[in-house]
Design a protein around this motif. Structure first.
Motif, PDB file in Angstrom:
ATOM      1  N   THR A  41       0.518  -0.444  -0.145  1.00 12.07           N
ATOM      2  CA  THR A  41      -0.267   0.147  -0.107  1.00 12.07           C
ATOM      3  C   THR A  41       1.358   1.156  -0.109  1.00 12.07           C
ATOM      4  N   SER A  42       0.079   2.057   0.282  1.00 14.80           N
ATOM      5  CA  SER A  42       1.075   4.166  -0.438  1.00 14.80           C
ATOM      6  C   SER A  42       1.753   3.997   1.399  1.00 14.80           C
ATOM      7  N   ARG A  43       1.578   2.631   2.599  1.00 14.18           N
ATOM      8  CA  ARG A  43       1.951   3.639   3.393  1.00 14.18           C
ATOM      9  C   ARG A  43       3.321   1.725   4.022  1.00 14.18           C
ATOM     10  N   THR A  44       3.314   1.324   3.146  1.00 13.88           N
ATOM     11  CA  THR A  44       4.328   0.281   2.987  1.00 13.88           C
ATOM     12  C   THR A  44       5.528   0.923   3.370  1.00 13.88           C
ATOM     13  N   GLN A  45       6.451   0.496   4.129  1.00 14.42           N
ATOM     14  CA  GLN A  45       7.767   0.362   4.210  1.00 14.42           C
ATOM     15  C   GLN A  45       8.712  -1.060   4.386  1.00 14.42           C
ATOM     16  N   ALA A  46      10.182  -0.798   3.898  1.00 17.27           N
ATOM     17  CA  ALA A  46      10.625  -2.129   3.251  1.00 17.27           C
ATOM     18  C   ALA A  46      10.754  -2.680   4.693  1.00 17.27           C
ATOM     19  N   PRO A  47      10.794  -2.558   5.712  1.00 15.97           N
ATOM     20  CA  PRO A  47      11.289  -3.340   6.593  1.00 15.97           C
ATOM     21  C   PRO A  47       9.850  -3.903   7.016  1.00 15.97           C
ATOM     22  N   VAL A  51       7.269 -15.470  -3.031  1.00 13.33           N
ATOM     23  CA  VAL A  51       6.956 -14.627  -2.206  1.00 13.33           C
ATOM     24  C   VAL A  51       6.589 -14.259  -2.764  1.00 13.33           C
ATOM     25  N   LEU A  52       5.491 -13.188  -2.721  1.00 15.92           N
ATOM     26  CA  LEU A  52       4.527 -12.694  -3.679  1.00 15.92           C
ATOM     27  C   LEU A  52       4.973 -10.734  -2.763  1.00 15.92           C
ATOM     28  N   ILE A  53       5.075  -9.609  -4.065  1.00 12.81           N
ATOM     29  CA  ILE A  53       5.315  -8.523  -3.260  1.00 12.81           C
ATOM     30  C   ILE A  53       4.777  -7.782  -3.984  1.00 12.81           C
ATOM     31  N   ASP A  54       3.320  -7.642  -3.854  1.00  9.03           N
ATOM     32  CA  ASP A  54       2.309  -7.194  -4.786  1.00  9.03           C
ATOM     33  C   ASP A  54       2.285  -5.595  -5.223  1.00  9.03           C
ATOM     34  N   GLU A  55       1.991  -5.436  -6.136  1.00  8.52           N
ATOM     35  CA  GLU A  55       1.581  -3.931  -6.580  1.00  8.52           C
ATOM     36  C   GLU A  55       2.775  -2.956  -5.653  1.00  8.52           C
ATOM     37  N   ILE A  56       4.227  -3.441  -6.157  1.00  6.33           N
ATOM     38  CA  ILE A  56       5.026  -2.412  -5.889  1.00  6.33           C
ATOM     39  C   ILE A  56       4.512  -0.764  -5.898  1.00  6.33           C
ATOM     40  N   ASP A  57       4.931  -0.423  -6.864  1.00  6.09           N
ATOM     41  CA  ASP A  57       4.911   1.122  -7.540  1.00  6.09           C
ATOM     42  C   ASP A  57       3.734   1.911  -6.596  1.00  6.09           C
ATOM     43  N   LYS A  58       3.211   1.024  -5.759  1.00  3.31           N
ATOM     44  CA  LYS A  58       1.533   2.142  -4.612  1.00  3.31           C
ATOM     45  C   LYS A  58       2.674   2.948  -3.917  1.00  3.31           C
ATOM     46  N   ALA A  59       3.638   2.422  -3.360  1.00  2.00           N
ATOM     47  CA  ALA A  59       4.684   2.825  -2.692  1.00  2.00           C
ATOM     48  C   ALA A  59       5.667   3.590  -2.823  1.00  2.00           C
ATOM     49  N   ASP A  60       5.586   3.995  -2.040  1.00  2.00           N
ATOM     50  CA  ASP A  60       6.917   5.469  -2.313  1.00  2.00           C
ATOM     51  C   ASP A  60       8.517   5.297  -2.987  1.00  2.00           C
ATOM     52  N   PRO A  61       9.432   5.445  -3.590  1.00  2.00           N
ATOM     53  CA  PRO A  61      10.562   5.502  -4.140  1.00  2.00           C
ATOM     54  C   PRO A  61      11.263   4.141  -3.179  1.00  2.00           C
ATOM     55  N   GLU A  62      11.124   4.700  -1.915  1.00  2.00           N
ATOM     56  CA  GLU A  62      12.264   4.547  -0.972  1.00  2.00           C
ATOM     57  C   GLU A  62      11.818   2.842  -0.365  1.00  2.00           C
ATOM     58  N   LEU A  63      11.387   2.614  -0.398  1.00  2.00           N
ATOM     59  CA  LEU A  63      10.241   1.301  -0.938  1.00  2.00           C
ATOM     60  C   LEU A  63      11.127  -0.017  -1.188  1.00  2.00           C
ATOM     61  N   PRO A  64      11.068   0.202  -2.554  1.00  7.18           N
ATOM     62  CA  PRO A  64      11.891  -0.623  -3.551  1.00  7.18           C
ATOM     63  C   PRO A  64      14.199   0.035  -3.362  1.00  7.18           C
ATOM     64  N   ASN A  65      14.027   1.009  -2.497  1.00 12.41           N
ATOM     65  CA  ASN A  65      15.276   1.487  -2.328  1.00 12.41           C
ATOM     66  C   ASN A  65      16.193   0.439  -1.121  1.00 12.41           C
ATOM     67  N   LEU A  67       9.901  -7.817   6.183  1.00 14.07           N
ATOM     68  CA  LEU A  67      11.276  -8.222   6.599  1.00 14.07           C
ATOM     69  C   LEU A  67       9.930  -9.087   8.379  1.00 14.07           C
ATOM     70  N   TRP A  68      10.483  -7.784   8.944  1.00 10.76           N
ATOM     71  CA  TRP A  68       9.435  -8.658   9.805  1.00 10.76           C
ATOM     72  C   TRP A  68       8.137  -7.134  10.173  1.00 10.76           C
ATOM     73  N   SER A  69       7.537  -7.282  11.425  1.00  9.65           N
ATOM     74  CA  SER A  69       6.095  -5.803  12.201  1.00  9.65           C
ATOM     75  C   SER A  69       6.778  -5.557  13.457  1.00  9.65           C
ATOM     76  N   PHE A  70       6.871  -4.776  14.179  1.00  3.56           N
ATOM     77  CA  PHE A  70       6.206  -4.515  15.455  1.00  3.56           C
ATOM     78  C   PHE A  70       4.952  -4.243  15.731  1.00  3.56           C
ATOM     79  N   ASP A  71       4.670  -4.988  16.867  1.00  2.00           N
ATOM     80  CA  ASP A  71       3.058  -4.538  17.609  1.00  2.00           C
ATOM     81  C   ASP A  71       3.097  -3.299  18.360  1.00  2.00           C
ATOM     82  N   HIS A  72       3.416  -2.288  18.327  1.00  2.00           N
ATOM     83  CA  HIS A  72       3.720  -1.309  19.089  1.00  2.00           C
ATOM     84  C   HIS A  72       2.067  -0.689  19.895  1.00  2.00           C
TER      85      HIS A  72
END
Length: 318
Positions: free
Chosen positions: A76-82, A157-171, A85-90
């Motif tokens: 999604t537009s809010r997805t970040q690279a981490p 592993v399917l990473i679907d619709e990566i173009d929705k994210a900010d360019p920082e995600l693929p980087n 890899l993992w998620s942290f339940d704040h």
């Protein structure tokens, strides 16, 4: 939707038209070779193409065909690279702090799709160690350390619709995808790839946003072209055979009629610079005509309505 270690179930009906279980996929062009090259080089496979062209379902097909584990993350537009890899339940940690029942920091870390693919035993062992108190972190508690090693070591592993994210995600994925190593920022723990873990990473883009050159250089790139009419008939046959029973002569005739209609509409859309009906929309029209007894004929009012709703998707277009 996230599908993890088990092979996707075999439904009795088409319960997910946009994300099937992989059984009804017609592999075209160089896709088989692309998979072999991706596995040989360890590079991600980037699939380009219009929405509805079958990019996402190809990953599930490879997993189903080879009986490999399947992991999926829809960007999604809010997805970040981490997040991959993992998620942290704040939220859970805050609730535990307020209730004065804080657990070890690693208990709030949950493996993401790339961790599960690159280090499956590590991901499973981490999950089994985490406490399950009925809150957000759902963990299967089993006895015996052997459970952590009872995992599939080959996966898709399917990473679907990566173009929705900010360019920082693929980087941000350049290093993890290249080395298959990363560090958990909350704990400082290094996650290393497991020697026997083999993962095919499939990334899709609808090309709504240009991807960074550095990211493209590290991918194998395949563009899925729209099927020609005879290939659309093959797609319809695969879906009927997989889910609904034998593909009859009537089914074949219906698929041929609809394939010709889709081809004509796509050619007309090229001239008018309109959107083109996709393979997925062809299948929607095929299943609707087949189940409702709608004839592909100008004299059938239901066909005219279906044509507008499923294929053209424009008001008052004939």
């Amino acid at each position: 939707m996230v599908i993890s270690e088990p092979i996707p179930p075999e439904p009795s009906v088409r319960n997910a038209p946009d994300r099937p279980d992989g059984r009804a996929y017609v592999v075209r062009g160089d896709l088989d070779l692309a998979v072999d090259v991706a596995l040989a080089t360890g590079r991600p496979l980037l699939l380009r193409g219009d929405p509805g062209s079958g990019k996402s379902s190809f990953a599930a097909h490879v997993a189903w065909q080879n009986r490999w584990a399947y992991h999926e993350h829809v960007v999604t537009s809010r997805t970040q690279a981490p997040d991959l890899l993992w998620s942290f339940d704040h939220v859970l940690r805050l609730a535990d702090a307020q209730a004065q029942r804080l657990r070890p920091i690693e208990s709030y870390v949950e493996p993401g799709v790339l961790w599960k693919a690159f280090a499956p035993r590590s991901a499973r062992a981490h999950t089994l160690r985490a406490r399950d108190d009925g809150a957000c972190l759902t963990v299967v508690r089993r006895s015996g350390a052997a459970e952590a090693t009872d995992v599939r070591t080959r996966s898709v592993v399917l990473i679907d619709e990566i173009d929705k994210a900010d360019p920082e995600l693929p980087n941000g994925l350049l290093v993890p995808l290249g080395s298959r190593r990363f560090t958990l920022s909350q704990t400082g723990r290094d996650i290393d790839p497991e020697d026997d873990a083999k993962a095919l990473v499939v990334i899709t883009t609808n090309e709504q946003r240009e991807l960074p050159e550095a990211f493209l250089r590290r991918c194998l790139v395949v563009k899925l072209e729209h099927p020609v009419p005879r290939e659309l008939v093959d797609v319809a046959r695969a879906h009927v055979d997989a889910y609904d029973g034998p593909f009859t002569d009537d089914d074949r005739f219906l698929a041929m009629e609809l394939a010709d209609v889709v081809q004509s509409l796509r050619q007309d859309a090229d001239r008018r610079a309109h959107r083109k009906p996709s393979t997925a929309e062809f299948l929607d029209a095929f299943h609707a005509c087949r189940q409702l007894g709608i004839r592909v004929a100008d004299s059938d009012e239901r066909w005219q309505t279906l044509r507008r709703m499923a294929l053209l998707k424009q008001d008052n277009v004939t």
